[in-house]
Design a protein around this motif. Structure first.
Motif, PDB file in Angstrom:
ATOM      1  N   VAL A  52       0.857  -1.188   0.000  1.00 38.58           N
ATOM      2  CA  VAL A  52       0.000   0.000   0.000  1.00 38.58           C
ATOM      3  C   VAL A  52       0.890   1.234   0.000  1.00 38.58           C
ATOM      4  CG1 VAL A  52      -1.752   1.335   1.236  1.00 38.58           C
ATOM      5  CG2 VAL A  52      -1.840  -1.170   1.261  1.00 38.58           C
ATOM      6  N   LEU A  53       0.706   2.105  -0.992  1.00 40.88           N
ATOM      7  CA  LEU A  53       1.360   3.414  -0.989  1.00 40.88           C
ATOM      8  C   LEU A  53       0.411   4.364  -0.288  1.00 40.88           C
ATOM      9  CD1 LEU A  53       2.975   3.831  -4.547  1.00 40.88           C
ATOM     10  CD2 LEU A  53       4.053   3.141  -2.408  1.00 40.88           C
ATOM     11  N   MET A  54       0.781   4.799   0.909  1.00 36.21           N
ATOM     12  CA  MET A  54      -0.128   5.514   1.802  1.00 36.21           C
ATOM     13  C   MET A  54       0.332   6.952   2.031  1.00 36.21           C
ATOM     14  SD  MET A  54      -2.797   4.727   4.024  1.00 36.21           S
ATOM     15  CE  MET A  54      -2.546   3.086   4.739  1.00 36.21           C
ATOM     16  N   ASP A  55      -0.461   7.906   1.593  1.00 34.32           N
ATOM     17  CA  ASP A  55      -0.181   9.308   1.905  1.00 34.32           C
ATOM     18  C   ASP A  55      -0.206   9.472   3.412  1.00 34.32           C
ATOM     19  OD1 ASP A  55       0.228  12.036   1.773  1.00 34.32           O
ATOM     20  OD2 ASP A  55      -1.834  12.504   1.201  1.00 34.32           O
ATOM     21  N   VAL A  56       0.783  10.154   3.968  1.00 31.90           N
ATOM     22  CA  VAL A  56       0.852  10.261   5.420  1.00 31.90           C
ATOM     23  C   VAL A  56      -0.101  11.317   5.975  1.00 31.90           C
ATOM     24  CG1 VAL A  56       2.732  11.938   5.557  1.00 31.90           C
ATOM     25  CG2 VAL A  56       2.483  10.222   7.347  1.00 31.90           C
ATOM     26  N   ARG A  57      -0.380  12.357   5.178  1.00 35.96           N
ATOM     27  CA  ARG A  57      -1.260  13.431   5.642  1.00 35.96           C
ATOM     28  C   ARG A  57      -2.523  13.472   4.776  1.00 35.96           C
ATOM     29  NH1 ARG A  57       0.908  17.560   8.941  1.00 35.96           N
ATOM     30  NH2 ARG A  57       3.106  17.256   9.481  1.00 35.96           N
ATOM     31  N   MET A  58      -3.656  13.101   5.376  1.00 39.10           N
ATOM     32  CA  MET A  58      -4.942  13.155   4.689  1.00 39.10           C
ATOM     33  C   MET A  58      -5.963  13.783   5.632  1.00 39.10           C
ATOM     34  SD  MET A  58      -4.945   9.501   2.620  1.00 39.10           S
ATOM     35  CE  MET A  58      -4.290   8.541   3.996  1.00 39.10           C
ATOM     36  N   PRO A  59      -6.993  14.444   5.100  1.00 40.51           N
ATOM     37  CA  PRO A  59      -7.863  15.284   5.932  1.00 40.51           C
ATOM     38  C   PRO A  59      -8.778  14.563   6.911  1.00 40.51           C
ATOM     39  CG  PRO A  59      -8.660  15.213   3.676  1.00 40.51           C
ATOM     40  CD  PRO A  59      -7.312  14.564   3.670  1.00 40.51           C
ATOM     41  N   GLY A  63      -2.557   8.766   7.325  1.00 44.29           N
ATOM     42  CA  GLY A  63      -1.842   7.528   7.052  1.00 44.29           C
ATOM     43  C   GLY A  63      -1.419   6.777   8.291  1.00 44.29           C
ATOM     44  N   ILE A  64      -1.192   7.489   9.398  1.00 45.94           N
ATOM     45  CA  ILE A  64      -0.798   6.830  10.645  1.00 45.94           C
ATOM     46  C   ILE A  64      -1.942   5.973  11.169  1.00 45.94           C
ATOM     47  CG2 ILE A  64       0.003   7.183  13.000  1.00 45.94           C
ATOM     48  CD1 ILE A  64       1.023   9.950  12.021  1.00 45.94           C
ATOM     49  N   ARG A  65      -3.119   6.580  11.255  1.00 48.04           N
ATOM     50  CA  ARG A  65      -4.291   5.846  11.757  1.00 48.04           C
ATOM     51  C   ARG A  65      -4.638   4.695  10.822  1.00 48.04           C
ATOM     52  NH1 ARG A  65      -8.996   6.555  14.796  1.00 48.04           N
ATOM     53  NH2 ARG A  65     -10.086   4.552  14.719  1.00 48.04           N
ATOM     54  N   THR A  84       5.356  10.991   1.635  1.00 45.31           N
ATOM     55  CA  THR A  84       5.359  12.278   2.317  1.00 45.31           C
ATOM     56  C   THR A  84       6.059  13.346   1.484  1.00 45.31           C
ATOM     57  OG1 THR A  84       6.023  13.403   4.371  1.00 45.31           O
ATOM     58  CG2 THR A  84       7.503  11.714   3.528  1.00 45.31           C
ATOM     59  N   THR A  85       5.786  14.585   1.803  1.00 40.60           N
ATOM     60  CA  THR A  85       6.428  15.701   1.104  1.00 40.60           C
ATOM     61  C   THR A  85       7.795  16.002   1.699  1.00 40.60           C
ATOM     62  OG1 THR A  85       4.262  16.663   0.633  1.00 40.60           O
ATOM     63  CG2 THR A  85       6.167  18.111   0.408  1.00 40.60           C
ATOM     64  N   PHE A  86       7.911  15.878   3.018  1.00 41.80           N
ATOM     65  CA  PHE A  86       9.156  16.218   3.706  1.00 41.80           C
ATOM     66  C   PHE A  86       9.670  15.021   4.489  1.00 41.80           C
ATOM     67  CE2 PHE A  86       6.460  20.051   3.606  1.00 41.80           C
ATOM     68  CZ  PHE A  86       7.233  20.829   2.757  1.00 41.80           C
ATOM     69  N   GLU A  87      10.953  14.679   4.320  1.00 46.28           N
ATOM     70  CA  GLU A  87      11.511  13.507   4.978  1.00 46.28           C
ATOM     71  C   GLU A  87      11.615  13.667   6.492  1.00 46.28           C
ATOM     72  OE1 GLU A  87      16.305  14.360   4.378  1.00 46.28           O
ATOM     73  OE2 GLU A  87      15.261  12.956   3.086  1.00 46.28           O
ATOM     74  N   ASP A  89       9.271  14.964   8.308  1.00 45.88           N
ATOM     75  CA  ASP A  89       7.895  15.061   8.797  1.00 45.88           C
ATOM     76  C   ASP A  89       7.721  14.161  10.027  1.00 45.88           C
ATOM     77  OD1 ASP A  89       5.154  15.112   9.161  1.00 45.88           O
ATOM     78  OD2 ASP A  89       4.703  14.967   7.029  1.00 45.88           O
ATOM     79  N   ASP A  90       7.256  14.736  11.130  1.00 43.34           N
ATOM     80  CA  ASP A  90       7.031  13.946  12.340  1.00 43.34           C
ATOM     81  C   ASP A  90       6.079  12.784  12.080  1.00 43.34           C
ATOM     82  OD1 ASP A  90       8.673  15.624  13.699  1.00 43.34           O
ATOM     83  OD2 ASP A  90       7.092  16.693  14.769  1.00 43.34           O
ATOM     84  N   TYR A  91       5.168  12.973  11.141  1.00 46.01           N
ATOM     85  CA  TYR A  91       4.207  11.921  10.821  1.00 46.01           C
ATOM     86  C   TYR A  91       4.918  10.661  10.317  1.00 46.01           C
ATOM     87  CZ  TYR A  91      -0.145  14.657  11.184  1.00 46.01           C
ATOM     88  OH  TYR A  91      -1.220  15.378  11.638  1.00 46.01           O
TER      89      TYR A  91
END
Length: 217
Positions: A52-59, A63-65, A84-87, A89-91
């Motif tokens: 699964v290619l999972m975007d880490v930030r979604m509204p 991706g964490i949950r 992610t956009t930034f390596e 990223d705390d996420y």
């Protein structure tokens, strides 16, 4: 055998680009898409993707949950690569803790994305040692270099874990230790079992969390 991929990202253009990259490879196939982390577990159960290619930030559900849900709800969850956009990223660190096998940057070249999918599908970790060290500097709790003593790792297993944390593959570790790849696989399997780690990424995160491996090296 073809590797099945599920794309999860709230940006249609990103999904379109990833689909074009993945479907261009003869051994990779996009099985489906999702615009949010909500419902991903059901979709995975239906489509049975390998990765699964999972975007880490979604509204809605990030991706964490979504990764956590996959790891807890399914007996045999797919490999997850967070995008992610930034390596730094705390996420990203939280997603790795949740069970992701690694991460890719959205600006990654097509060949890097393809190689990443193949790497995790083969059971390896998609780790970037420099980035993991930077994240660990912010998040690792420490606890001393003997933090894994209770796990009962042998000296060779501890050595293998250090090399895993450095980002080396089984083949590279075998070359470094002058042993066969199957021997390395056995050591890696023992490390995972003793640490109670789901995969190599979890073992490396555990090494940082306990202070066995330090961000400074």
């Amino acid at each position: 055998m073809s590797v099945g991929v599920l794309l999860v990202d709230d940006e249609p253009l990103i999904r379109m680009g990833l689909r074009a990259i993945v479907d261009a490879e003869p051994d990779l196939t996009v099985l489906g898409e999702a615009a949010d982390g909500a419902g991903v577990t059901g979709l995975v159960a239906k489509l049975n993707p390998d990765v699964v290619l999972m975007d880490v930030r979604m509204p809605v559900v990030d991706g964490i949950r979504a990764t956590t849900d996959l790891m807890t709800a399914l007996a045999e969850p797919p490999k997850v690569i967070v995008v992610t956009t930034f390596e730094n990223d705390d996420y990203v660190y939280d997603a790795l803790l949740a069970g992701a096998s690694g991460f890719l940057l959205k600006r990654a070249r097509p060949e890097e994305i393809v190689a990443g999918i193949r790497t995790v599908a083969a059971g390896e970790s998609l780790l970037f040692p420099a980035a993991i060290r930077r994240l660990a500097e912010k998040h690792a709790r420490g606890g001393g270099r003997d933090g894994l003593n209770r796990a009962g790792l042998t000296e060779r297993e501890r050595e293998v874990l250090r090399l895993m944390a450095a980002g080396l593959s089984n083949v590279e570790i075998a070359g470094r230790l002058y042993v066969g790849v199957q021997t390395v696989k056995t050591h890696v399997g023992n490390v995972l079992a003793k640490l109670g780690a789901r995969d190599r990424t979890q073992a490396v995160i555990r090494a940082y969390e306990t202070g066995f491996v330090t961000p400074s090296g």
